[in-house]
Scaffold this motif. Structure first.
Motif, mmCIF file in Angstrom:
data_model
loop_
_atom_site.group_PDB
_atom_site.id
_atom_site.type_symbol
_atom_site.label_atom_id
_atom_site.label_comp_id
_atom_site.label_asym_id
_atom_site.label_seq_id
_atom_site.Cartn_x
_atom_site.Cartn_y
_atom_site.Cartn_z
ATOM 1 N N ARG A 299 12.425 -10.897 -7.188
ATOM 2 C CA ARG A 299 11.631 -11.173 -8.669
ATOM 3 C C ARG A 299 11.117 -9.821 -9.216
ATOM 4 O O ARG A 299 10.491 -9.961 -9.970
ATOM 5 C CB ARG A 299 10.830 -12.702 -9.020
ATOM 6 N N LYS A 300 12.004 -9.081 -8.479
ATOM 7 C CA LYS A 300 11.006 -7.061 -9.008
ATOM 8 C C LYS A 300 12.341 -6.639 -8.687
ATOM 9 O O LYS A 300 13.142 -6.305 -7.859
ATOM 10 C CB LYS A 300 10.233 -7.024 -6.897
ATOM 11 N N LYS A 301 12.202 -6.049 -10.698
ATOM 12 C CA LYS A 301 13.049 -4.602 -10.686
ATOM 13 C C LYS A 301 12.231 -3.103 -10.259
ATOM 14 O O LYS A 301 10.901 -3.064 -10.108
ATOM 15 C CB LYS A 301 13.588 -5.168 -12.339
ATOM 16 N N ASN A 302 13.120 -2.377 -10.020
ATOM 17 C CA ASN A 302 12.861 -0.923 -9.609
ATOM 18 C C ASN A 302 12.409 -0.458 -11.468
ATOM 19 O O ASN A 302 13.173 -0.817 -12.133
ATOM 20 C CB ASN A 302 13.650 0.015 -9.123
ATOM 21 N N HIS A 320 5.792 -6.956 -11.094
ATOM 22 C CA HIS A 320 5.518 -5.387 -11.623
ATOM 23 C C HIS A 320 6.661 -4.177 -10.703
ATOM 24 O O HIS A 320 6.393 -4.924 -9.685
ATOM 25 C CB HIS A 320 4.200 -4.734 -11.979
ATOM 26 N N PRO A 321 7.037 -3.293 -11.271
ATOM 27 C CA PRO A 321 7.838 -2.756 -10.459
ATOM 28 C C PRO A 321 7.451 -2.020 -9.728
ATOM 29 O O PRO A 321 7.479 -1.482 -8.793
ATOM 30 C CB PRO A 321 8.732 -2.065 -11.360
ATOM 31 N N GLY A 322 5.884 -1.368 -9.857
ATOM 32 C CA GLY A 322 4.993 -0.597 -9.147
ATOM 33 C C GLY A 322 5.257 -1.050 -7.229
ATOM 34 O O GLY A 322 5.495 -2.115 -6.998
ATOM 35 N N GLY A 323 4.919 0.231 -6.290
ATOM 36 C CA GLY A 323 5.297 -0.688 -4.974
ATOM 37 C C GLY A 323 6.587 -0.594 -4.765
ATOM 38 O O GLY A 323 7.680 -0.216 -5.012
ATOM 39 N N LEU A 324 6.689 -0.984 -3.618
ATOM 40 C CA LEU A 324 7.511 -0.937 -2.327
ATOM 41 C C LEU A 324 8.527 -2.097 -2.997
ATOM 42 O O LEU A 324 8.065 -3.479 -3.432
ATOM 43 C CB LEU A 324 7.701 -1.751 -0.837
ATOM 44 N N PRO A 325 9.816 -2.918 -3.174
ATOM 45 C CA PRO A 325 11.138 -3.714 -3.164
ATOM 46 C C PRO A 325 11.132 -4.656 -2.601
ATOM 47 O O PRO A 325 10.208 -4.526 -1.519
ATOM 48 C CB PRO A 325 12.503 -3.062 -3.085
ATOM 49 N N MET A 326 11.160 -6.472 -2.994
ATOM 50 C CA MET A 326 11.246 -7.310 -2.210
ATOM 51 C C MET A 326 12.300 -7.125 -1.756
ATOM 52 O O MET A 326 12.917 -6.622 -1.592
ATOM 53 C CB MET A 326 11.282 -8.686 -3.058
ATOM 54 N N GLU A 327 12.067 -7.325 -0.151
ATOM 55 C CA GLU A 327 12.652 -7.984 1.175
ATOM 56 C C GLU A 327 13.574 -9.379 1.352
ATOM 57 O O GLU A 327 12.648 -9.649 1.359
ATOM 58 C CB GLU A 327 12.353 -7.022 1.932
ATOM 59 N N LYS A 328 14.514 -8.920 0.993
ATOM 60 C CA LYS A 328 15.474 -10.125 1.690
ATOM 61 C C LYS A 328 15.063 -11.343 2.910
ATOM 62 O O LYS A 328 15.449 -10.100 3.807
ATOM 63 C CB LYS A 328 16.599 -10.913 1.048
ATOM 64 N N ILE A 335 10.282 -11.843 0.885
ATOM 65 C CA ILE A 335 9.037 -11.624 1.002
ATOM 66 C C ILE A 335 8.671 -10.174 0.042
ATOM 67 O O ILE A 335 9.173 -9.503 -0.456
ATOM 68 C CB ILE A 335 8.025 -10.970 2.269
ATOM 69 N N PHE A 336 6.929 -9.878 -0.011
ATOM 70 C CA PHE A 336 6.008 -8.277 -0.322
ATOM 71 C C PHE A 336 6.482 -7.686 0.587
ATOM 72 O O PHE A 336 5.424 -7.784 1.743
ATOM 73 C CB PHE A 336 4.842 -8.865 -0.669
ATOM 74 N N GLN A 337 7.521 -6.018 0.599
ATOM 75 C CA GLN A 337 6.606 -5.872 2.095
ATOM 76 C C GLN A 337 5.426 -5.258 2.580
ATOM 77 O O GLN A 337 5.466 -5.223 3.678
ATOM 78 C CB GLN A 337 7.883 -4.445 1.700
ATOM 79 N N ASP A 338 4.870 -4.807 0.840
ATOM 80 C CA ASP A 338 3.845 -4.192 1.383
ATOM 81 C C ASP A 338 2.614 -5.755 0.965
ATOM 82 O O ASP A 338 1.444 -4.874 0.757
ATOM 83 C CB ASP A 338 3.566 -3.201 0.022
ATOM 84 N N GLY A 339 2.803 -6.462 0.974
ATOM 85 C CA GLY A 339 1.304 -7.255 0.432
ATOM 86 C C GLY A 339 1.301 -7.984 -0.134
ATOM 87 O O GLY A 339 1.544 -7.355 -1.392
ATOM 88 N N GLU A 340 1.369 -9.040 -0.939
ATOM 89 C CA GLU A 340 0.871 -10.065 -1.639
ATOM 90 C C GLU A 340 -0.098 -9.590 -3.082
ATOM 91 O O GLU A 340 -0.397 -9.739 -3.951
ATOM 92 C CB GLU A 340 0.983 -11.416 -1.493
ATOM 93 N N GLU A 341 -1.236 -9.408 -1.498
ATOM 94 C CA GLU A 341 -1.832 -8.183 -3.068
ATOM 95 C C GLU A 341 -1.974 -6.831 -3.301
ATOM 96 O O GLU A 341 -3.137 -6.777 -3.797
ATOM 97 C CB GLU A 341 -3.043 -8.294 -1.536
ATOM 98 N N ASN A 342 -1.159 -6.726 -2.653
ATOM 99 C CA ASN A 342 -0.006 -5.007 -3.958
ATOM 100 C C ASN A 342 0.356 -5.463 -4.888
ATOM 101 O O ASN A 342 1.200 -4.180 -5.641
ATOM 102 C CB ASN A 342 0.057 -4.219 -2.247
ATOM 103 N N ASN A 343 1.342 -6.719 -5.472
ATOM 104 C CA ASN A 343 1.974 -7.067 -5.882
ATOM 105 C C ASN A 343 0.996 -7.976 -7.368
ATOM 106 O O ASN A 343 0.413 -9.096 -6.687
ATOM 107 C CB ASN A 343 2.880 -7.641 -5.824
ATOM 108 N N ARG A 344 1.702 -7.537 -8.635
ATOM 109 C CA ARG A 344 0.958 -8.514 -9.546
ATOM 110 C C ARG A 344 2.530 -8.708 -10.574
ATOM 111 O O ARG A 344 3.024 -7.965 -10.428
ATOM 112 C CB ARG A 344 -0.291 -7.863 -10.150
#
Length: 408
Positions: A299-302, A320-328, A335-344
């Motif tokens: 769900r996340k583009k660069n 939002h594209p900030g932070g690390l890409p999602m990982e399959k 999943i969010f590699q850097d945690g759900e709290e760092n993604n919005r």
């Protein structure tokens, strides 16, 4: 189109080949039935009080929503008068834009929808000369005369149409769109809908759609376009149908893509260019956990890419594209590699930019104090996600604007 009851997937076969007069007679019959069933009250507006302009191409908007298609049409009407560069410059500021928008060759006469908050948005951003009709289209007895009709009806029954599309009661909105065209007989119409329209029933549904519009008195041109090919920072495929009344000597041609990877094309607009300056001050956004279905794919583009399609839902907004890409991590699990709290989710302001609305465009949340913040925000996400990207609408309308300008 007929659906055969067989084991497994439904099988479709073409309906009988009706000639154009057969289709027209059927449409008239169905419209009369719908009119008898639904229009049981007096007309609630006086056509004589509408601001019809004889020196403009008057526009009638159906299912207008927040006004993305209507605003794009207005820009196209300015482009042929003052040029695209000048229009772009003045469009950045609401006051400067309002000072010249009357110069557009298009004049919005009447707009209709039943989405209350979207109409409040429309009213805040369009001149008072537009009559904004908050009424079920089935109960609109008579539409005002106009030169152009724009809008895309929701079509819930297209996937399982009967012998003809108009026989499915879920397609009443489609019937009333055609009723408007047959009643008003505008020179042109522009209709937008989802990509799946082309493939439903192995193409038989779309065949009927074209046939019905042709029976209403129009030559119909269609194309599947991707918004990013026309300067919109978003992967969004939609079908456009453009109708030209049979007596108008004009062959509509869809504009060639202006953006892409080709040598003579502009580069695609990236998320950095579109929303990079909002990273520290994005404004309000939908909050809450993410469902298993949401997390079943990326769900996340660069930053250097274009957004996923903006949906008509805050909960389904891209990340939002900030932070690390999602990982399959599994077949249907990301999943969010850097945690759900760092993604919005993308904010309201960000998705409006991605849909190419100007920053000054005001969106109404209905001001319902009994509704949660997320609930009010979702009203705005729905408006923006349902809209046609303003710049895409502008490009699609430009050939019509040019013809009207040259033949006025």
């Amino acid at each position: 189109m007929l659906k055969l009851e067989e084991r497994g997937r439904g099988k479709f076969k073409p309906a009988p080949n009706y000639d154009i007069n057969d289709v027209k007679n059927l449409l008239i019959k169905k419209i009369e039935e719908e009119t008898h069933l639904n229009i049981d009250e007096p007309q609630d507006y006086d056509m004589e009080n509408l601001f019809f302009k004889t020196d403009k191409a008057n526009v009638l908007g159906l299912f207008c929503g927040a006004g993305g298609l209507d605003l794009g049409l207005e820009l196209a009407g300015l482009d042929v008068i003052i040029g695209e560069e000048r229009t772009n410059e003045l469009f950045k500021n609401k006051d400067t834009f309002n000072s010249i928008r009357e110069e557009s060759i298009f004049h919005h006469l009447y707009s209709n929808d039943i989405f209350k908050e979207a109409l409040e948005t429309y009213k805040q951003n369009f001149p008072n000369s537009v009559f904004i009709h908050n009424k079920d289209i089935r109960k609109v007895k008579e539409f005002p005369k106009a030169d152009v009709v724009v809008g895309g009806p929701p079509c819930p029954g297209f996937s399982e149409a009967g012998p003809r599309l108009v026989d499915d009661p879920r397609n009443f909105l489609y019937i009333h769109y055609i009723r408007c065209l047959m009643q008003v007989q505008p020179k042109f119409f522009i209709m937008e809908n989802v990509k799946g329209m082309l493939t439903l029933g192995k193409g038989e549904v779309f065949h009927q759609i074209r046939q019905d519009f042709e029976a209403a008195g129009y030559r119909v041109y269609h194309k599947l376009v991707n918004a990013r090919d026309y300067g919109v920072p978003q992967l969004r495929e939609r079908v456009f149908l453009v109708g030209v009344r049979e007596d108008i000597k004009f062959k509509y041609e869809f504009p060639e893509p202006s953006h892409g990877d080709g040598l003579f094309l502009n580069p695609y607009i990236t998320l950095t260019e579109a929303i990079g300056d909002l990273e520290e001050n994005p404004g309000e956004y939908f909050t809450g956990s993410y469902s298993t279905i949401f997390m079943s794919r990326n769900r996340k583009k660069n930053w250097n890419e274009q957004s996923f399609t903006i949906q008509a839902s805050g909960r389904q907004a891209p990340i939002h594209p900030g932070g690390l890409p999602m990982e399959k991590v599994d077949k249907n699990k990301w999943i969010f590699q850097d945690g759900e709290e760092n993604n919005r989710r993308l904010s309201v302001k960000e998705i409006a930019r991605i849909q190419t609305f100007p920053d000054w465009y005001n969106f109404s949340d209905g001001k319902n104090d009994e509704m949660s913040k997320n609930g009010r925000l979702d009203k705005i996400y729905k408006q923006i996600g349902n809209a046609v990207p303003v710049q895409l609408a502008r490009i699609i309308a430009q050939p019509i604007a040019k013809w009207i300008y040259e033949n006025r």
